[in-house]
Design a protein around this motif. Sequence first.
Motif, mmCIF file in Angstrom:
data_model
loop_
_atom_site.group_PDB
_atom_site.id
_atom_site.type_symbol
_atom_site.label_atom_id
_atom_site.label_comp_id
_atom_site.label_asym_id
_atom_site.label_seq_id
_atom_site.Cartn_x
_atom_site.Cartn_y
_atom_site.Cartn_z
ATOM 1 N N ALA A 241 5.529 6.341 3.303
ATOM 2 C CA ALA A 241 4.452 6.672 2.378
ATOM 3 C C ALA A 241 4.884 6.372 0.955
ATOM 4 O O ALA A 241 6.038 6.601 0.580
ATOM 5 N N ILE A 242 3.964 5.858 0.162
ATOM 6 C CA ILE A 242 4.159 5.766 -1.281
ATOM 7 C C ILE A 242 3.213 6.765 -1.918
ATOM 8 O O ILE A 242 2.035 6.843 -1.567
ATOM 9 N N VAL A 243 3.747 7.589 -2.815
ATOM 10 C CA VAL A 243 2.948 8.604 -3.505
ATOM 11 C C VAL A 243 2.967 8.282 -4.992
ATOM 12 O O VAL A 243 4.043 8.084 -5.577
ATOM 13 N N LEU A 244 1.784 8.211 -5.586
ATOM 14 C CA LEU A 244 1.650 7.882 -7.003
ATOM 15 C C LEU A 244 1.478 9.144 -7.835
ATOM 16 O O LEU A 244 0.776 10.086 -7.422
ATOM 17 N N TYR A 245 2.105 9.152 -9.023
ATOM 18 C CA TYR A 245 2.033 10.291 -9.935
ATOM 19 C C TYR A 245 1.585 9.832 -11.321
ATOM 20 O O TYR A 245 1.947 8.742 -11.784
ATOM 21 N N ASP A 246 0.814 10.687 -11.975
ATOM 22 C CA ASP A 246 0.487 10.536 -13.389
ATOM 23 C C ASP A 246 1.101 11.738 -14.087
ATOM 24 O O ASP A 246 0.522 12.815 -14.102
ATOM 25 N N GLY A 247 2.307 11.562 -14.613
ATOM 26 C CA GLY A 247 3.062 12.712 -15.087
ATOM 27 C C GLY A 247 3.474 13.554 -13.898
ATOM 28 O O GLY A 247 4.090 13.063 -12.958
ATOM 29 N N THR A 248 3.085 14.825 -13.893
ATOM 30 C CA THR A 248 3.392 15.691 -12.743
ATOM 31 C C THR A 248 2.252 15.723 -11.731
ATOM 32 O O THR A 248 2.400 16.275 -10.643
ATOM 33 N N ARG A 249 1.126 15.108 -12.071
ATOM 34 C CA ARG A 249 -0.043 15.148 -11.184
ATOM 35 C C ARG A 249 0.082 14.118 -10.072
ATOM 36 O O ARG A 249 0.412 12.960 -10.312
ATOM 37 N N VAL A 250 -0.202 14.567 -8.839
ATOM 38 C CA VAL A 250 -0.226 13.650 -7.710
ATOM 39 C C VAL A 250 -1.575 12.944 -7.682
ATOM 40 O O VAL A 250 -2.622 13.581 -7.558
ATOM 41 N N VAL A 251 -1.538 11.620 -7.813
ATOM 42 C CA VAL A 251 -2.769 10.833 -7.816
ATOM 43 C C VAL A 251 -3.241 10.597 -6.386
ATOM 44 O O VAL A 251 -4.424 10.713 -6.071
ATOM 45 N N GLY A 252 -2.309 10.258 -5.503
ATOM 46 C CA GLY A 252 -2.648 10.011 -4.116
ATOM 47 C C GLY A 252 -1.501 9.345 -3.393
ATOM 48 O O GLY A 252 -0.417 9.141 -3.950
ATOM 49 N N SER A 253 -1.745 9.009 -2.131
ATOM 50 C CA SER A 253 -0.705 8.392 -1.324
ATOM 51 C C SER A 253 -1.311 7.343 -0.421
ATOM 52 O O SER A 253 -2.532 7.295 -0.210
ATOM 53 N N ALA A 254 -0.455 6.491 0.142
ATOM 54 C CA ALA A 254 -0.883 5.470 1.089
ATOM 55 C C ALA A 254 0.318 5.092 1.946
ATOM 56 O O ALA A 254 1.469 5.378 1.602
ATOM 57 N N THR A 255 0.041 4.443 3.074
ATOM 58 C CA THR A 255 1.097 4.039 4.005
ATOM 59 C C THR A 255 1.470 2.585 3.765
ATOM 60 O O THR A 255 0.600 1.706 3.790
ATOM 61 N N ILE A 256 2.750 2.342 3.527
ATOM 62 C CA ILE A 256 3.220 0.992 3.215
ATOM 63 C C ILE A 256 3.016 0.076 4.416
ATOM 64 O O ILE A 256 3.422 0.394 5.539
ATOM 65 N N ALA A 257 2.355 -1.078 4.182
ATOM 66 C CA ALA A 257 2.086 -2.040 5.254
ATOM 67 C C ALA A 257 2.975 -3.262 5.129
ATOM 68 O O ALA A 257 3.581 -3.707 6.112
ATOM 69 N N THR A 258 3.060 -3.849 3.938
ATOM 70 C CA THR A 258 3.887 -5.034 3.714
ATOM 71 C C THR A 258 4.602 -4.915 2.379
ATOM 72 O O THR A 258 4.153 -4.189 1.492
ATOM 73 N N THR A 259 5.706 -5.625 2.233
ATOM 74 C CA THR A 259 6.456 -5.622 0.975
ATOM 75 C C THR A 259 6.684 -7.048 0.498
ATOM 76 O O THR A 259 6.678 -7.994 1.281
ATOM 77 N N THR A 260 6.900 -7.189 -0.802
ATOM 78 C CA THR A 260 7.244 -8.464 -1.414
ATOM 79 C C THR A 260 8.663 -8.376 -1.937
ATOM 80 O O THR A 260 8.974 -7.528 -2.778
#
Length: 374
Positions: free
Chosen positions: A348-367
């Motif tokens: 999972a990748i979880v995105l933050y704006d400061g301390t706020r959790v914006v959301g998450s998603a499941t990693i499918a592919t990488t570069t």
Amino acid sequence: MTETPQRPLRVLAAMSGGVDSAVAAARAAEAGHDVTGVHLALSANPQSFRTGARGCCTIEDSRDARRAADVIGIPFYVWDLADRFREDVVEDFIAEYEAGRTPNPCLRCNEKIKFAALLDKALALGFDAVCTGHYAKVVVGEDGNRELHRASDMAKDQSYVLGVLDEKQLAHALFPLGDTVTTKDEIRAEAERRGLAVARKPDSHDICFIADGDTQGFLAGRLGKAEGDIVDESGTRLGTHEGAYGFTIGQRKGLRIGTPAPDGKPRYVLDISPVTNTVTVGPAAALDVVGLTAIKPRWCGTAPTGPGTYTAQLRAHGGETEATAEPVDGELRVTFTEPVRGVAPGQAIVLYDGTRVVGSATIATTTRATAGAL
């Protein structure tokens, strides 16, 4: 922003049998809420789950949770969610590894069990909220919407594994341990003051449904052994393995490759192909990831409508890294400011704006950063 809640609630406290959930239930009751404790029976054969240091899912944990509820003075029940847990967590775990991905079963348990099955049942029974021992905070933003934030104590923050929660679920979630800067020693001391016998119970760290901690052996017993090749980036065969599912991206130990690398440096797992049952290894530099695509995004509030700059967390106990991210056609496209390592599909990748959790998603592919890297 203001912390929630402000009024007494009917609260269902998920009591795992560990010290955190016991203190969380005690704090909720002390705050004036009408609290009922519940332990989730997650296995049809609880003896098969890890015992002694879990604080999660065993018969021992159920008894510890009941004793804690008695001390707190709240009603206590055991709910059987074994079938749901097997389907949504255990079978998902096996399927993800079989597909060459690296899942996080604790995150899936929070999403599917504690804040889907449990919360749905709690609301149907007339409860207002579910309380857990996670270290995180729910606050009300200036627009009146609820937000998930990191715990006050960053060393104990568990917001990463809660990044799957949406605003509706957050509206019915209580995390009494996340609002104050409290160390684990202080939580244990509080438990002792309250007379809770779990005060010195060790923390849980391993996967609860793998009794001996041998993930590779657990998978082999369910997927069977399947010999395949270990190759380098050029496709040269270096050795064999007994199942590609036994490896993760970035793994260094346990490769059992007899031939040393030309430069004498360690090799790492770069790619896992379940179709060909092949594991590809190479140098550490080939692990550098500069971007990724993630699927099944879940937003802790309003979904972003365009590109934004965030910090990203890629594992439960990992640090943050700067990134730009944008939702595109139901996916999440992410570019990192600096290359990162140890990134595997299924995580999972979880995105933050400061301390706020914006959301998450499941990693499918990488570069990868290295030209020609897989």
